[in-house]
Write a protein that holds these residues in place. Structure first.
Motif, PDB file in Angstrom:
ATOM      1  N   TYR A  17      71.518  -3.618  -1.937  1.00 33.27           N
ATOM      2  CA  TYR A  17      70.116  -4.242  -2.110  1.00 33.27           C
ATOM      3  C   TYR A  17      68.714  -2.485  -2.662  1.00 33.27           C
ATOM      4  O   TYR A  17      68.702  -3.164  -3.383  1.00 33.27           O
ATOM      5  N   SER A  73      68.754  -0.900  -5.894  1.00 37.05           N
ATOM      6  CA  SER A  73      67.033  -1.307  -6.618  1.00 37.05           C
ATOM      7  C   SER A  73      66.336   0.641  -6.687  1.00 37.05           C
ATOM      8  O   SER A  73      66.197   1.008  -7.955  1.00 37.05           O
ATOM      9  N   CYS A  97      65.295  -3.994   3.886  1.00 39.05           N
ATOM     10  CA  CYS A  97      66.680  -4.357   4.307  1.00 39.05           C
ATOM     11  C   CYS A  97      66.591  -3.621   5.412  1.00 39.05           C
ATOM     12  O   CYS A  97      67.660  -2.812   6.063  1.00 39.05           O
ATOM     13  N   GLN A 105      66.878  -8.524   3.060  1.00 35.40           N
ATOM     14  CA  GLN A 105      68.779  -8.082   2.185  1.00 35.40           C
ATOM     15  C   GLN A 105      69.764  -7.176   2.547  1.00 35.40           C
ATOM     16  O   GLN A 105      69.591  -6.890   3.767  1.00 35.40           O
TER      17      GLN A 105
END
Length: 339
Positions: A214, A218, A201, A210
């Motif tokens: 995300y 997660s 990320c 990502q």
């Protein structure tokens, strides 16, 4: 076998438990049992062999926790790839050169002590369950040339002033949850260093990343999963307690029913016991008397009841001439009555 220095039994079909008698081989320097089907835990009898330089047990089915290996001061190569080791990473000897622990189930954070292994050249911790931010000192190790941390759950941001060692030629941090910007030393440049960072990320300026949500989702999913684990465990405990209580109540009721049935049977037992010691003759007479009484009650006619007027007429108004004696409550008259 005391003088044995190298034991290599790779690519066989050993499907037994890993032996733990290696401490008798105190001259052993190389142990290689890779690509077998060995089970069980790591043989810690190896930690007593001071001359051991190479341990290669990769591609087996070893499992459990890997405890401290700091006593193996002569160890240069540790290869435990593709096993089933779990829990936290072990403490490593300070002179180790190559550490390959990929494709296991190690969890927790990468120990900061790894950033003090100045002789380390190759480190592969990929495909585990490691979390947290990698120690910045790990990248700056002077002799490290290969670093693979891919496919874990590493998160957080790198320090802006992170320094990379001069020999670091390959870095793989892909498929994690890292965010922010890459340090300048990890950006591909003309120095020939290869850096793989896809599927994180990181900032939008880097390719194949990502969305920031995300990594956050997660983390939340992992947190919720832990919460659900606690809830499920609590529900299981409550259910077990309820089952035990219900079983206890049913057992108590069953015991009460048994006590009541025994109590109901007790009078019959006592009644039967009361005849013990009585002769058969007495019992026969008793039965005869009881039978006679029953017959008497069946054949005896009912008594005639007289009115006061009939009694006065029959005794001539209770005349003393009809008296035959005295009773306990008065005179007893006598008369003859015909219907």
């Amino acid at each position: 076998m005391v003088k044995l220095q190298s034991l290599t039994l790779d690519e066989n079909y050993f499907n037994t438990t890993m032996p733990n008698w290696f401490d008798s081989l105190f001259n052993l320097s190389i142990l290689s049992l890779k690509k077998n089907h060995l089970k069980g835990s790591f043989p810690f009898s190896l930690c007593k062999i001071k001359k051991l330089e190479v341990i290669s047990l990769s591609q087996n089915q070893l499992s459990g926790e890997l405890h401290s290996l700091h006593t193996l001061n002569g160890l240069h190569v540790l290869d435990l790839r593709e096993n089933r080791f779990e829990f936290e990473l072990p403490v490593l000897p300070k002179f180790v050169v190559t550490v390959l622990l990929s494709n296991n189930s190690f969890s927790g954070e990468i120990p900061k002590k790894f950033g003090e292994l100045n002789h380390l050249q190759h480190l592969d911790l990929s495909s585990n369950r490691l979390k947290g931010t990698p120690p910045s000192t790990l990248f700056s190790l002077s002799n490290l040339s290969y670093l693979n941390l891919a496919n874990n759950v590493l998160s957080g941001e790198f320090l802006d002033k992170l320094h990379c060692g001069g020999k670091l030629g390959y870095v793989d941090i892909s498929s994690n949850k890292l965010s922010g910007l890459l340090p300048s030393c990890l950006v591909n440049s003309s120095n020939g260093r290869v850096v793989r960072y896809a599927r994180n990320c990181l900032s939008f300026e880097y390719k194949n990343q990502q969305r920031g949500s995300y990594c956050k989702e997660s983390g939340l999913r992992w947190k919720k999963f832990k919460e659900w684990e606690v809830i499920a465990l609590g529900a299981m405990i409550v259910g077990f307690v309820l089952v035990v209580l219900v079983f206890g109540v049913l057992l108590c009721k069953k015991c009460d029913l048994r006590k009541k049935s025994r109590h109901n049977l007790l009078p019959n037992f006592v009644q039967d016991k009361s005849t013990a010691g009585v002769s058969s003759e007495v019992l026969a007479n008793a039965r005869f008397i009881s039978h006679a009484v029953k017959l008497g009650t069946q054949t005896t006619p009912t008594c005639r009841q007289f009115s006061i007027q009939e009694l006065k007429e029959a005794t001539k108004n209770f005349s003393l001439s009809t008296c035959i004696g005295d009773g306990s409550i008065g005179k007893v008259p006598f008369f003859h009555y015909t219907k």
